[in-house]
Design an enzyme around this catalytic site. Structure first.
Site, PDB file in Angstrom:
ATOM      1  CG  ASP A 152      -0.905   3.091   6.149  1.00 51.19           C
ATOM      2  OD1 ASP A 152      -1.357   3.635   5.135  1.00 51.19           O
ATOM      3  OD2 ASP A 152      -0.896   3.635   7.273  1.00 51.19           O
ATOM      4  CD  GLU A 176      -5.040   0.306  -1.937  1.00 51.87           C
ATOM      5  OE1 GLU A 176      -5.871  -0.499  -1.489  1.00 51.87           O
ATOM      6  OE2 GLU A 176      -4.636   1.306  -1.313  1.00 51.87           O
ATOM      7  CG  ASP A 187      -1.822   1.171   1.328  1.00 54.12           C
ATOM      8  OD1 ASP A 187      -2.074   1.820   0.296  1.00 54.12           O
ATOM      9  OD2 ASP A 187      -2.302   1.455   2.441  1.00 54.12           O
TER      10      ASP A 187
END
Length: 166
Positions: free
Chosen positions: A141, A68, A7
Protein backbone atom coordinates in the site's frame (compact mmCIF):
# COMPACT_ATOMS: atom_id res chain seq x y z
CA UNK A 1 8.13 20.27 -5.11
CA UNK A 2 6.83 17.83 -2.51
CA UNK A 3 3.79 15.70 -3.34
CA UNK A 4 1.97 13.17 -1.21
CA UNK A 5 0.42 10.14 -2.85
CA UNK A 6 -2.36 8.32 -1.06
CA UNK A 7 -3.80 4.85 -1.60
CA UNK A 8 -6.98 5.00 0.51
CA UNK A 9 -8.49 2.08 2.38
CA UNK A 10 -10.32 1.60 5.65
CA UNK A 11 -8.03 -1.11 7.03
CA UNK A 12 -4.85 0.19 5.39
CA UNK A 13 -4.25 3.62 3.90
CA UNK A 14 -0.91 3.91 2.15
CA UNK A 15 0.98 7.20 1.91
CA UNK A 16 4.12 8.21 0.09
CA UNK A 17 5.86 11.58 -0.07
CA UNK A 18 8.00 12.27 -3.12
CA UNK A 19 10.03 15.38 -3.89
CA UNK A 20 11.02 16.48 -7.39
CA UNK A 21 14.18 18.54 -7.34
CA UNK A 22 14.72 21.56 -9.58
CA UNK A 23 16.94 19.28 -11.68
CA UNK A 24 14.00 16.89 -12.14
CA UNK A 25 15.20 14.08 -9.88
CA UNK A 26 12.64 12.20 -7.80
CA UNK A 27 13.40 11.42 -4.17
CA UNK A 28 11.35 9.49 -1.62
CA UNK A 29 10.93 11.54 1.55
CA UNK A 30 8.69 9.26 3.62
CA UNK A 31 6.29 6.39 3.13
CA UNK A 32 4.22 4.00 5.17
CA UNK A 33 0.70 3.02 6.08
CA UNK A 34 -2.04 4.08 8.43
CA UNK A 35 -3.50 0.92 9.97
CA UNK A 36 -6.86 0.70 11.68
CA UNK A 37 -7.97 -2.24 13.83
CA UNK A 38 -10.61 -4.53 12.32
CA UNK A 39 -12.47 -4.64 15.63
CA UNK A 40 -13.10 -0.87 15.63
CA UNK A 41 -16.35 0.50 14.28
CA UNK A 42 -16.26 2.28 10.93
CA UNK A 43 -16.55 5.82 12.27
CA UNK A 44 -13.64 5.30 14.68
CA UNK A 45 -11.50 3.87 11.89
CA UNK A 46 -12.28 6.83 9.63
CA UNK A 47 -11.49 9.28 12.45
CA UNK A 48 -8.17 7.52 13.02
CA UNK A 49 -7.27 7.85 9.31
CA UNK A 50 -8.18 11.54 9.38
CA UNK A 51 -6.12 12.23 12.51
CA UNK A 52 -3.04 10.35 11.30
CA UNK A 53 -3.15 11.95 7.85
CA UNK A 54 -3.62 15.41 9.35
CA UNK A 55 -0.46 14.88 11.45
CA UNK A 56 1.48 13.74 8.38
CA UNK A 57 0.37 16.79 6.40
CA UNK A 58 1.40 19.15 9.20
CA UNK A 59 4.79 17.44 9.57
CA UNK A 60 5.75 17.33 5.88
CA UNK A 61 3.76 20.23 4.38
CA UNK A 62 3.33 18.84 0.84
CA UNK A 63 2.25 21.36 -1.80
CA UNK A 64 -0.04 18.93 -3.63
CA UNK A 65 -1.63 15.53 -3.24
CA UNK A 66 -2.53 12.69 -5.55
CA UNK A 67 -5.18 10.22 -4.48
CA UNK A 68 -5.88 6.92 -6.13
CA UNK A 69 -9.47 6.87 -7.28
CA UNK A 70 -11.84 3.98 -7.00
CA UNK A 71 -11.64 2.46 -10.45
CA UNK A 72 -13.76 -0.69 -10.21
CA UNK A 73 -14.77 -3.01 -7.45
CA UNK A 74 -16.60 -6.30 -7.75
CA UNK A 75 -17.41 -6.27 -4.06
CA UNK A 76 -19.86 -3.47 -3.25
CA UNK A 77 -19.01 -3.57 0.46
CA UNK A 78 -15.31 -3.08 -0.29
CA UNK A 79 -16.09 -0.27 -2.73
CA UNK A 80 -18.21 1.52 -0.13
CA UNK A 81 -15.51 1.15 2.51
CA UNK A 82 -12.76 2.45 0.21
CA UNK A 83 -15.07 5.30 -0.85
CA UNK A 84 -15.56 6.31 2.78
CA UNK A 85 -11.81 6.28 3.44
CA UNK A 86 -11.24 8.25 0.26
CA UNK A 87 -13.75 10.86 1.43
CA UNK A 88 -11.94 11.26 4.75
CA UNK A 89 -8.62 11.63 2.90
CA UNK A 90 -10.06 14.32 0.62
CA UNK A 91 -11.50 16.13 3.63
CA UNK A 92 -8.13 16.16 5.43
CA UNK A 93 -6.43 17.49 2.31
CA UNK A 94 -9.05 20.21 1.84
CA UNK A 95 -8.81 21.25 5.48
CA UNK A 96 -5.02 21.51 5.11
CA UNK A 97 -5.43 23.66 1.99
CA UNK A 98 -3.63 21.13 -0.20
CA UNK A 99 -4.92 20.74 -3.76
CA UNK A 100 -5.67 17.13 -4.65
CA UNK A 101 -5.70 15.28 -7.95
CA UNK A 102 -7.27 11.92 -8.78
CA UNK A 103 -5.68 9.10 -10.75
CA UNK A 104 -7.14 5.69 -11.41
CA UNK A 105 -4.92 2.60 -11.09
CA UNK A 106 -4.40 2.28 -14.86
CA UNK A 107 -3.26 5.91 -15.11
CA UNK A 108 -0.78 5.34 -12.28
CA UNK A 109 0.58 2.18 -13.89
CA UNK A 110 0.91 3.89 -17.27
CA UNK A 111 2.68 6.95 -15.83
CA UNK A 112 5.10 4.96 -13.68
CA UNK A 113 5.83 1.83 -15.71
CA UNK A 114 4.71 2.79 -19.20
CA UNK A 115 2.32 -0.17 -19.15
CA UNK A 116 -1.27 0.23 -17.93
CA UNK A 117 -1.58 -3.43 -16.95
CA UNK A 118 1.65 -3.72 -14.92
CA UNK A 119 1.44 -6.07 -11.94
CA UNK A 120 2.33 -5.26 -8.32
CA UNK A 121 5.89 -6.56 -8.60
CA UNK A 122 6.57 -4.55 -11.78
CA UNK A 123 5.22 -1.41 -10.14
CA UNK A 124 7.30 -1.90 -6.99
CA UNK A 125 10.38 -2.44 -9.12
CA UNK A 126 9.75 0.74 -11.15
CA UNK A 127 9.11 2.76 -7.97
CA UNK A 128 12.36 1.42 -6.54
CA UNK A 129 14.23 2.37 -9.72
CA UNK A 130 12.67 5.81 -10.15
CA UNK A 131 13.30 6.75 -6.52
CA UNK A 132 16.72 5.07 -6.39
CA UNK A 133 15.76 3.01 -3.33
CA UNK A 134 18.07 0.26 -2.07
CA UNK A 135 15.20 -2.24 -1.88
CA UNK A 136 11.61 -2.66 -2.99
CA UNK A 137 9.30 -0.27 -1.11
CA UNK A 138 7.00 -2.09 1.30
CA UNK A 139 4.30 -2.66 2.28
CA UNK A 140 2.35 -2.82 -0.99
CA UNK A 141 0.00 0.00 0.00
CA UNK A 142 2.92 2.35 0.67
CA UNK A 143 4.54 1.38 -2.64
CA UNK A 144 1.23 2.10 -4.37
CA UNK A 145 1.07 5.51 -2.70
CA UNK A 146 4.60 6.34 -3.82
CA UNK A 147 3.56 5.37 -7.35
CA UNK A 148 0.54 7.70 -7.15
CA UNK A 149 2.82 10.59 -6.11
CA UNK A 150 5.24 9.80 -8.96
CA UNK A 151 2.31 9.67 -11.37
CA UNK A 152 1.20 13.13 -10.34
CA UNK A 153 4.66 14.67 -10.48
CA UNK A 154 5.29 13.17 -13.93
CA UNK A 155 1.85 14.19 -15.20
CA UNK A 156 2.26 17.72 -13.88
CA UNK A 157 5.70 18.03 -15.44
CA UNK A 158 4.35 16.89 -18.83
CA UNK A 159 1.42 19.33 -18.63
CA UNK A 160 3.80 22.19 -17.80
CA UNK A 161 6.02 21.30 -20.76
CA UNK A 162 3.03 21.25 -23.10
CA UNK A 163 1.78 24.59 -21.74
CA UNK A 164 5.16 26.26 -22.15
CA UNK A 165 5.46 24.94 -25.72
CA UNK A 166 2.13 26.52 -26.68
Amino acid sequence: MLAIGIDPGTAITGYGLVRRSDAGELMAVDWGVILTPADQNASDRLAQIHQALTKLLKRHKPVCAAVESLFFQRNVRTAMSVGQARGVVLLALQQAGIPSYDYNPNQVKQAVSGYGAADKRQMQSMVQTLLNLPELPKPDDAADALAVAICHLNTQRTQQAIASAS
